[in-house]
Design a protein around this motif. Sequence first.
Motif, PDB file in Angstrom:
ATOM      1  N   ASN A   1      37.859 -28.350  39.029  1.00 14.95           N
ATOM      2  CA  ASN A   1      38.304 -27.984  40.373  1.00 14.95           C
ATOM      3  C   ASN A   1      38.862 -29.183  41.127  1.00 14.95           C
ATOM      4  O   ASN A   1      39.811 -29.065  41.904  1.00 14.95           O
ATOM      5  CB  ASN A   1      37.145 -27.383  41.171  1.00 14.95           C
ATOM      6  CG  ASN A   1      36.735 -26.020  40.662  1.00 14.95           C
ATOM      7  OD1 ASN A   1      37.499 -25.367  39.952  1.00 14.95           O
ATOM      8  ND2 ASN A   1      35.539 -25.584  40.995  1.00 14.95           N
ATOM      9  N   PHE A   2      38.262 -30.364  40.898  1.00 17.01           N
ATOM     10  CA  PHE A   2      38.702 -31.585  41.567  1.00 17.01           C
ATOM     11  C   PHE A   2      40.160 -31.896  41.215  1.00 17.01           C
ATOM     12  O   PHE A   2      41.000 -32.114  42.093  1.00 17.01           O
ATOM     13  CB  PHE A   2      37.779 -32.733  41.150  1.00 17.01           C
ATOM     14  CG  PHE A   2      38.182 -34.082  41.672  1.00 17.01           C
ATOM     15  CD1 PHE A   2      37.961 -34.426  42.995  1.00 17.01           C
ATOM     16  CD2 PHE A   2      38.771 -35.010  40.831  1.00 17.01           C
ATOM     17  CE1 PHE A   2      38.328 -35.676  43.479  1.00 17.01           C
ATOM     18  CE2 PHE A   2      39.140 -36.261  41.303  1.00 17.01           C
ATOM     19  CZ  PHE A   2      38.917 -36.585  42.625  1.00 17.01           C
ATOM     20  N   TYR A   3      40.481 -31.924  39.914  1.00 10.30           N
ATOM     21  CA  TYR A   3      41.847 -32.233  39.487  1.00 10.30           C
ATOM     22  C   TYR A   3      42.812 -31.094  39.826  1.00 10.30           C
ATOM     23  O   TYR A   3      43.967 -31.337  40.158  1.00 10.30           O
ATOM     24  CB  TYR A   3      41.869 -32.528  37.987  1.00 10.30           C
ATOM     25  CG  TYR A   3      41.134 -33.793  37.635  1.00 10.30           C
ATOM     26  CD1 TYR A   3      41.725 -35.044  37.801  1.00 10.30           C
ATOM     27  CD2 TYR A   3      39.832 -33.750  37.140  1.00 10.30           C
ATOM     28  CE1 TYR A   3      41.039 -36.211  37.498  1.00 10.30           C
ATOM     29  CE2 TYR A   3      39.139 -34.914  36.830  1.00 10.30           C
ATOM     30  CZ  TYR A   3      39.748 -36.133  37.018  1.00 10.30           C
ATOM     31  OH  TYR A   3      39.061 -37.285  36.722  1.00 10.30           O
ATOM     32  N   HIS A   4      42.310 -29.883  39.739  1.00  8.56           N
ATOM     33  CA  HIS A   4      43.091 -28.713  40.162  1.00  8.56           C
ATOM     34  C   HIS A   4      43.537 -28.891  41.613  1.00  8.56           C
ATOM     35  O   HIS A   4      44.708 -28.685  41.959  1.00  8.56           O
ATOM     36  CB  HIS A   4      42.198 -27.469  39.996  1.00  8.56           C
ATOM     37  CG  HIS A   4      42.798 -26.189  40.459  1.00  8.56           C
ATOM     38  ND1 HIS A   4      42.314 -24.964  40.056  1.00  8.56           N
ATOM     39  CD2 HIS A   4      43.813 -25.904  41.306  1.00  8.56           C
ATOM     40  CE1 HIS A   4      43.017 -23.999  40.617  1.00  8.56           C
ATOM     41  NE2 HIS A   4      43.935 -24.547  41.395  1.00  8.56           N
ATOM     42  N   GLY A   5      42.613 -29.312  42.468  1.00  6.76           N
ATOM     43  CA  GLY A   5      42.932 -29.498  43.881  1.00  6.76           C
ATOM     44  C   GLY A   5      43.939 -30.609  44.109  1.00  6.76           C
ATOM     45  O   GLY A   5      44.829 -30.492  44.964  1.00  6.76           O
TER      46      GLY A   5
ATOM     47  N   GLU B   1      47.467 -24.842  33.584  1.00  3.67           N
ATOM     48  CA  GLU B   1      46.038 -24.668  33.330  1.00  3.67           C
ATOM     49  C   GLU B   1      45.416 -26.051  33.181  1.00  3.67           C
ATOM     50  O   GLU B   1      45.904 -26.897  32.430  1.00  3.67           O
ATOM     51  CB  GLU B   1      45.812 -23.845  32.059  1.00  3.67           C
ATOM     52  CG  GLU B   1      44.357 -23.506  31.779  1.00  3.67           C
ATOM     53  CD  GLU B   1      43.745 -22.560  32.806  1.00  3.67           C
ATOM     54  OE1 GLU B   1      42.496 -22.575  32.944  1.00  3.67           O
ATOM     55  OE2 GLU B   1      44.503 -21.825  33.469  1.00  3.67           O
ATOM     56  N   VAL B   2      44.338 -26.291  33.935  1.00  5.53           N
ATOM     57  CA  VAL B   2      43.706 -27.611  33.985  1.00  5.53           C
ATOM     58  C   VAL B   2      42.363 -27.583  33.264  1.00  5.53           C
ATOM     59  O   VAL B   2      41.569 -26.652  33.434  1.00  5.53           O
ATOM     60  CB  VAL B   2      43.494 -28.054  35.448  1.00  5.53           C
ATOM     61  CG1 VAL B   2      42.855 -29.441  35.503  1.00  5.53           C
ATOM     62  CG2 VAL B   2      44.813 -28.045  36.207  1.00  5.53           C
ATOM     63  N   LYS B   3      42.112 -28.620  32.461  1.00  7.95           N
ATOM     64  CA  LYS B   3      40.847 -28.733  31.737  1.00  7.95           C
ATOM     65  C   LYS B   3      40.247 -30.116  31.943  1.00  7.95           C
ATOM     66  O   LYS B   3      40.960 -31.106  32.104  1.00  7.95           O
ATOM     67  CB  LYS B   3      41.048 -28.504  30.234  1.00  7.95           C
ATOM     68  CG  LYS B   3      41.541 -27.122  29.858  1.00  7.95           C
ATOM     69  CD  LYS B   3      40.482 -26.074  30.111  1.00  7.95           C
ATOM     70  CE  LYS B   3      40.948 -24.704  29.666  1.00  7.95           C
ATOM     71  NZ  LYS B   3      39.941 -23.653  30.004  1.00  7.95           N
TER      72      LYS B   3
ATOM     73  N   ARG C   1      45.518 -28.482  24.315  1.00 10.77           N
ATOM     74  CA  ARG C   1      45.777 -27.378  23.383  1.00 10.77           C
ATOM     75  C   ARG C   1      44.979 -26.135  23.768  1.00 10.77           C
ATOM     76  O   ARG C   1      45.474 -25.008  23.693  1.00 10.77           O
ATOM     77  CB  ARG C   1      45.433 -27.803  21.951  1.00 10.77           C
ATOM     78  CG  ARG C   1      46.314 -28.923  21.415  1.00 10.77           C
ATOM     79  CD  ARG C   1      46.094 -29.133  19.924  1.00 10.77           C
ATOM     80  NE  ARG C   1      46.603 -30.419  19.497  1.00 10.77           N
ATOM     81  CZ  ARG C   1      45.867 -31.510  19.340  1.00 10.77           C
ATOM     82  NH1 ARG C   1      44.555 -31.455  19.580  1.00 10.77           N
ATOM     83  NH2 ARG C   1      46.411 -32.647  18.944  1.00 10.77           N
ATOM     84  N   GLU C   2      43.733 -26.351  24.194  1.00 12.66           N
ATOM     85  CA  GLU C   2      42.911 -25.224  24.630  1.00 12.66           C
ATOM     86  C   GLU C   2      43.503 -24.560  25.874  1.00 12.66           C
ATOM     87  O   GLU C   2      43.488 -23.332  26.003  1.00 12.66           O
ATOM     88  CB  GLU C   2      41.489 -25.699  24.916  1.00 12.66           C
ATOM     89  CG  GLU C   2      40.713 -26.094  23.670  1.00 12.66           C
ATOM     90  CD  GLU C   2      39.340 -26.659  23.994  1.00 12.66           C
ATOM     91  OE1 GLU C   2      39.068 -26.897  25.203  1.00 12.66           O
ATOM     92  OE2 GLU C   2      38.543 -26.876  23.063  1.00 12.66           O
ATOM     93  N   ALA C   3      44.023 -25.375  26.781  1.00 14.58           N
ATOM     94  CA  ALA C   3      44.636 -24.837  28.001  1.00 14.58           C
ATOM     95  C   ALA C   3      45.861 -23.993  27.654  1.00 14.58           C
ATOM     96  O   ALA C   3      46.037 -22.880  28.175  1.00 14.58           O
ATOM     97  CB  ALA C   3      45.019 -25.975  28.935  1.00 14.58           C
ATOM     98  N   LEU C   4      46.717 -24.507  26.765  1.00 16.68           N
ATOM     99  CA  LEU C   4      47.917 -23.761  26.370  1.00 16.68           C
ATOM    100  C   LEU C   4      47.547 -22.486  25.624  1.00 16.68           C
ATOM    101  O   LEU C   4      48.195 -21.440  25.799  1.00 16.68           O
ATOM    102  CB  LEU C   4      48.817 -24.643  25.496  1.00 16.68           C
ATOM    103  CG  LEU C   4      49.489 -25.819  26.213  1.00 16.68           C
ATOM    104  CD1 LEU C   4      50.225 -26.702  25.217  1.00 16.68           C
ATOM    105  CD2 LEU C   4      50.457 -25.318  27.286  1.00 16.68           C
TER     106      LEU C   4
ATOM    107  N   ALA D   1      44.959 -31.911  30.777  1.00 14.82           N
ATOM    108  CA  ALA D   1      43.556 -32.290  30.601  1.00 14.82           C
ATOM    109  C   ALA D   1      43.322 -33.644  31.258  1.00 14.82           C
ATOM    110  O   ALA D   1      44.156 -34.547  31.148  1.00 14.82           O
ATOM    111  CB  ALA D   1      43.208 -32.346  29.116  1.00 14.82           C
ATOM    112  N   CYS D   2      42.192 -33.773  31.932  1.00 14.08           N
ATOM    113  CA  CYS D   2      41.883 -35.006  32.661  1.00 14.08           C
ATOM    114  C   CYS D   2      40.530 -35.553  32.230  1.00 14.08           C
ATOM    115  O   CYS D   2      39.624 -34.792  31.855  1.00 14.08           O
ATOM    116  CB  CYS D   2      41.870 -34.745  34.165  1.00 14.08           C
ATOM    117  SG  CYS D   2      43.439 -34.120  34.816  1.00 14.08           S
ATOM    118  N   ASN D   3      40.410 -36.858  32.270  1.00 12.54           N
ATOM    119  CA  ASN D   3      39.151 -37.529  31.984  1.00 12.54           C
ATOM    120  C   ASN D   3      39.081 -38.766  32.873  1.00 12.54           C
ATOM    121  O   ASN D   3      39.844 -39.712  32.685  1.00 12.54           O
ATOM    122  CB  ASN D   3      39.057 -37.923  30.508  1.00 12.54           C
ATOM    123  CG  ASN D   3      37.705 -38.511  30.156  1.00 12.54           C
ATOM    124  OD1 ASN D   3      37.399 -39.629  30.546  1.00 12.54           O
ATOM    125  ND2 ASN D   3      36.902 -37.759  29.424  1.00 12.54           N
TER     126      ASN D   3
END
Length: 229
Positions: A98-102, A150-152, A188-191, A217-219
């Motif tokens: 949610n943080f990176y989505h925002g 899509e964000v993971k 890949r999971e997001a896609l 994807a974020c880390n």
Amino acid sequence: MDNLWSILFTTGYLTQRGSEDGEVYQLAIPNREIRKIFIDQILEWFQQEARRDTPTLDAFCDAFVRGDAEAVESQFNAYLSRTISIRDTNVRKSKKENFYHGILLGLLSHREDWYIRSNVESGDKGILANAWYSDILVEIEEEGIGIVIEVKYPDSGKKSADGTDASTNRAKGGNEKSPYELMEKGCREALQQIEDIGYEEKLRQDGLETILKYGIACNRKKCRVMLED
């Protein structure tokens, strides 16, 4: 900008709530009068600062439209590197996403001519109820372009005996995936989720012919961006 919160704290425009955690403080606006100052003056100042960065934000948004995943990744990495703290993501996995989505939603909202929606019910192949909601949908009507994002925040789901995560174990000589490898997997999971659920269906119903699908994807302060071939 780097010292703004400290200045507001020491001058009384923000006050401490609860006890500090090391060097981290929980701050609050102390009263209604100061809240009005935030709304009328400080918020306006923030907006002025953001407008100064217009060329960078335009370049970031334009990279999405061009389908240039490499440029999106480079610019988003630069933004994360200079703006967030690792402590900002020190929450459970769903909150991290949610943080990176925002953050992405805020950056893309720079384009006032785009129609941007968050957590929209979309898709025609959903199995799980919460899977029906796409993270971010963008409609650029004049160009007939739709964007699905899509964000993971991927992790291995494994912990060592001392409670450390996979990346720490690997750094100590373990065989777990590196953060980069985990982000590759997350993209890949997001896609795959976009494809499986059919998140683009809403955009096609709205008459958009060109659909760009991004898995991000974020880390911590890094990201990986992939565009569906």
